[in-house]
Design a protein around this motif. Structure first.
Motif, PDB file in Angstrom:
ATOM      1  N   PHE A 174       0.836  -1.199   0.000  1.00 21.48           N
ATOM      2  CA  PHE A 174       0.000   0.000   0.000  1.00 21.48           C
ATOM      3  C   PHE A 174       0.871   1.250   0.000  1.00 21.48           C
ATOM      4  CE2 PHE A 174      -2.496  -3.009   2.652  1.00 21.48           C
ATOM      5  CZ  PHE A 174      -3.682  -3.036   1.941  1.00 21.48           C
ATOM      6  N   SER A 175       0.421   2.285  -0.688  1.00 19.77           N
ATOM      7  CA  SER A 175       1.057   3.593  -0.576  1.00 19.77           C
ATOM      8  C   SER A 175       0.168   4.647  -1.218  1.00 19.77           C
ATOM      9  CB  SER A 175       2.433   3.614  -1.246  1.00 19.77           C
ATOM     10  OG  SER A 175       3.030   4.901  -1.105  1.00 19.77           O
ATOM     11  N   HIS A 176       0.120   5.834  -0.590  1.00 22.42           N
ATOM     12  CA  HIS A 176      -0.595   6.934  -1.240  1.00 22.42           C
ATOM     13  C   HIS A 176       0.378   7.762  -2.079  1.00 22.42           C
ATOM     14  CE1 HIS A 176       0.876   8.551   2.595  1.00 22.42           C
ATOM     15  NE2 HIS A 176       0.863   9.747   2.049  1.00 22.42           N
ATOM     16  N   HIS A 177       1.648   7.329  -2.092  1.00 17.80           N
ATOM     17  CA  HIS A 177       2.644   7.937  -2.977  1.00 17.80           C
ATOM     18  C   HIS A 177       2.674   7.111  -4.266  1.00 17.80           C
ATOM     19  CE1 HIS A 177       4.120  10.656   0.087  1.00 17.80           C
ATOM     20  NE2 HIS A 177       4.255   9.643   0.924  1.00 17.80           N
ATOM     21  N   ILE A 178       1.950   7.545  -5.262  1.00 19.89           N
ATOM     22  CA  ILE A 178       1.813   6.772  -6.491  1.00 19.89           C
ATOM     23  C   ILE A 178       3.155   6.556  -7.191  1.00 19.89           C
ATOM     24  CG2 ILE A 178       0.625   6.640  -8.710  1.00 19.89           C
ATOM     25  CD1 ILE A 178      -1.158   6.428  -6.214  1.00 19.89           C
ATOM     26  N   ASP A 179       4.057   7.525  -7.060  1.00 16.50           N
ATOM     27  CA  ASP A 179       5.364   7.367  -7.706  1.00 16.50           C
ATOM     28  C   ASP A 179       6.171   6.244  -7.064  1.00 16.50           C
ATOM     29  OD1 ASP A 179       5.431   8.929  -5.396  1.00 16.50           O
ATOM     30  OD2 ASP A 179       7.239  10.002  -6.009  1.00 16.50           O
ATOM     31  N   HIS A 180       6.026   6.067  -5.738  1.00 16.40           N
ATOM     32  CA  HIS A 180       6.722   4.976  -5.057  1.00 16.40           C
ATOM     33  C   HIS A 180       6.192   3.627  -5.556  1.00 16.40           C
ATOM     34  CE1 HIS A 180       7.954   7.524  -1.287  1.00 16.40           C
ATOM     35  NE2 HIS A 180       8.405   8.016  -2.438  1.00 16.40           N
ATOM     36  N   LEU A 181       4.873   3.539  -5.674  1.00 11.37           N
ATOM     37  CA  LEU A 181       4.270   2.304  -6.164  1.00 11.37           C
ATOM     38  C   LEU A 181       4.704   1.995  -7.592  1.00 11.37           C
ATOM     39  CD1 LEU A 181       0.533   2.223  -4.968  1.00 11.37           C
ATOM     40  CD2 LEU A 181       2.388   0.697  -4.290  1.00 11.37           C
ATOM     41  N   ALA A 182       4.732   3.014  -8.422  1.00 11.66           N
ATOM     42  CA  ALA A 182       5.119   2.831  -9.820  1.00 11.66           C
ATOM     43  C   ALA A 182       6.559   2.325  -9.921  1.00 11.66           C
ATOM     44  CB  ALA A 182       4.962   4.140 -10.582  1.00 11.66           C
ATOM     45  N   ALA A 183       7.442   2.894  -9.103  1.00  7.30           N
ATOM     46  CA  ALA A 183       8.846   2.468  -9.123  1.00  7.30           C
ATOM     47  C   ALA A 183       8.971   1.029  -8.640  1.00  7.30           C
ATOM     48  CB  ALA A 183       9.682   3.398  -8.250  1.00  7.30           C
ATOM     49  N   ALA A 184       8.207   0.689  -7.597  1.00  9.14           N
ATOM     50  CA  ALA A 184       8.246  -0.676  -7.071  1.00  9.14           C
ATOM     51  C   ALA A 184       7.719  -1.659  -8.113  1.00  9.14           C
ATOM     52  CB  ALA A 184       7.420  -0.770  -5.785  1.00  9.14           C
ATOM     53  N   LYS A 185       6.634  -1.296  -8.772  1.00  6.14           N
ATOM     54  CA  LYS A 185       6.057  -2.180  -9.795  1.00  6.14           C
ATOM     55  C   LYS A 185       7.041  -2.410 -10.936  1.00  6.14           C
ATOM     56  CE  LYS A 185       2.099  -2.772 -12.870  1.00  6.14           C
ATOM     57  NZ  LYS A 185       0.837  -2.210 -13.385  1.00  6.14           N
ATOM     58  N   ALA A 186       7.686  -1.339 -11.373  1.00  7.33           N
ATOM     59  CA  ALA A 186       8.657  -1.463 -12.468  1.00  7.33           C
ATOM     60  C   ALA A 186       9.799  -2.393 -12.068  1.00  7.33           C
ATOM     61  CB  ALA A 186       9.194  -0.086 -12.836  1.00  7.33           C
ATOM     62  N   SER A 187      10.230  -2.312 -10.823  1.00  4.28           N
ATOM     63  CA  SER A 187      11.310  -3.160 -10.332  1.00  4.28           C
ATOM     64  C   SER A 187      10.874  -4.617 -10.236  1.00  4.28           C
ATOM     65  CB  SER A 187      11.759  -2.663  -8.954  1.00  4.28           C
ATOM     66  OG  SER A 187      12.731  -3.519  -8.393  1.00  4.28           O
ATOM     67  N   GLU A 189       8.533  -6.180 -11.921  1.00  8.26           N
ATOM     68  CA  GLU A 189       8.182  -6.808 -13.197  1.00  8.26           C
ATOM     69  C   GLU A 189       9.360  -7.522 -13.854  1.00  8.26           C
ATOM     70  OE1 GLU A 189       6.373  -3.572 -15.268  1.00  8.26           O
ATOM     71  OE2 GLU A 189       4.353  -4.090 -14.578  1.00  8.26           O
ATOM     72  N   HIS A 190      10.555  -7.284 -13.331  1.00  4.70           N
ATOM     73  CA  HIS A 190      11.734  -7.955 -13.875  1.00  4.70           C
ATOM     74  C   HIS A 190      12.040  -9.261 -13.132  1.00  4.70           C
ATOM     75  CE1 HIS A 190      12.637  -4.612 -16.502  1.00  4.70           C
ATOM     76  NE2 HIS A 190      12.588  -3.776 -15.488  1.00  4.70           N
ATOM     77  N   VAL A 191      11.262  -9.549 -12.089  1.00  2.82           N
ATOM     78  CA  VAL A 191      11.498 -10.763 -11.301  1.00  2.82           C
ATOM     79  C   VAL A 191      10.679 -11.909 -11.891  1.00  2.82           C
ATOM     80  CG1 VAL A 191      11.400 -11.811  -9.017  1.00  2.82           C
ATOM     81  CG2 VAL A 191      11.858  -9.357  -9.233  1.00  2.82           C
ATOM     82  N   GLU A 192      11.331 -12.976 -12.282  1.00  2.00           N
ATOM     83  CA  GLU A 192      10.644 -14.120 -12.866  1.00  2.00           C
ATOM     84  C   GLU A 192       9.757 -14.815 -11.835  1.00  2.00           C
ATOM     85  OE1 GLU A 192      13.544 -16.714 -14.537  1.00  2.00           O
ATOM     86  OE2 GLU A 192      14.028 -15.369 -16.208  1.00  2.00           O
ATOM     87  N   GLU A 193       8.696 -15.432 -12.325  1.00  2.00           N
ATOM     88  CA  GLU A 193       7.765 -16.241 -11.528  1.00  2.00           C
ATOM     89  C   GLU A 193       6.818 -15.405 -10.669  1.00  2.00           C
ATOM     90  OE1 GLU A 193       9.717 -19.372  -9.370  1.00  2.00           O
ATOM     91  OE2 GLU A 193      11.144 -19.716 -10.997  1.00  2.00           O
TER      92      GLU A 193
END
Length: 291
Positions: A174-187, A189-193
């Motif tokens: 959870f986060s109300h900082h959308i930029d933090h979430l976006a950065a975490a998601k981008a990171s 998405e490179h993890v397999e499985e």
């Protein structure tokens, strides 16, 4: 003819006050009386899902934690797709690197390493979307996740990651900082499985790539001898897309994003207007009209 109906919970079956309307309850029970298999498909843990269903005395199987666990109407685990421990650890590290709070869903319940942080983040998210709400009431509801035992406090997540008795089903961030979430998601998405989805703009749901609602629903329907063409799914968010892409009748809630609506066969009323009940009755009436 529809023989199976899969229903999301938050933003779909439930109102914003986390209740099931009488109209929705009656429609579900009518479908069951007609022999239709009704299954809940939610990102919630079984315990959180069951708590709400019990209020309305709705008995049905539950596809929980985004498909990571499937339980019979009696509460018996019939299938599970946990995260590999090393993948769970890697996801946790990437969330922490991006300053994103998260909880860990397991076969033995849901855990947080910082209860107060969890309450404050949820309150911030809800108040930003509902500035007119009573903040004290919002805090009370957020804290109830802890006091009612839906979320347990643990000193450190390593306890879960390093103990074989715990199977990791999901990391819910959870986060109300959308930029933090976006950065975490981008990171992530490179993890397999890993499968990374969301049930709202302020969260990320990280599961095993096989732990998706659509995959679990496909297996569930097959176990009942029901084809996906005879199955309807009702939902409102991105973690419902894997169901929508597979079923013969997909229904988006009126409160869903336009992107979600565009990928569904039908759009019903909002969750505040008993859209689930309307969608079920329309499907049942269509079936009755054919005979």
């Amino acid at each position: 003819m529809i023989k199976c109906i899969a229903i999301d919970m938050d933003g779909t079956l439930l109102t914003s006050s986390h209740q099931i309307t009488k109209e929705n309850e009656q429609a579900i029970k009518k479908a069951q009386q007609m022999g239709v298999e009704v299954v809940i498909a939610t990102g919630r843990s079984y315990q959180e899902a069951r708590y709400v269903l019990d209020v309305n005395q709705i008995e049905c199987p539950v596809i929980g934690v985004n498909g990571a666990e499937v339980r019979s109407a009696e509460g018996v685990v019939v299938a599970a797709s946990p995260l590999a421990k090393e993948k769970a650890k890697e996801a946790a590290v990437r969330l922490l690197e991006n300053n994103v709070y998260f909880e860990v869903y397991t076969n033995k319940g849901t855990y947080t390493s910082d209860g107060e942080k969890g309450v404050s983040v949820l309150v911030d998210i809800f108040m930003s979307a509902n500035p007119e709400a009573d903040v004290e009431e919002v805090i009370k509801v957020a804290r109830e996740r802890l006091t009612k035992g839906f979320v347990n406090i643990i000193d450190h997540y390593d306890t879960l990651f390093n103990d074989d008795q715990y199977h990791i089903y999901k990391l819910l961030a959870f986060s109300h900082h959308i930029d933090h979430l976006a950065a975490a998601k981008a990171s992530l998405e490179h993890v397999e499985e890993l499968a990374v989805s969301s049930s709202g703009h302020e969260n990320l749901e990280i599961t095993n790539e096989k732990a998706q609602k659509g995959i679990a629903l496909e297996a569930f329907a097959s176990s009942k001898g029901i084809s996906l063409t005879e199955t309807m799914a009702i939902g409102d968010n991105y973690n419902d897309l894997s169901m929508f892409k597979r079923v013969g009748r997909s229904v988006a809630m009126g409160n869903a994003d336009d992107i979600i609506k565009a990928q569904c066969d039908f759009v019903t009323l909002t969750n505040e207007e008993s859209g689930v009940g309307k969608a079920i009755l329309e499907a049942l009436n269509t079936a009755e009209a054919r005979y």
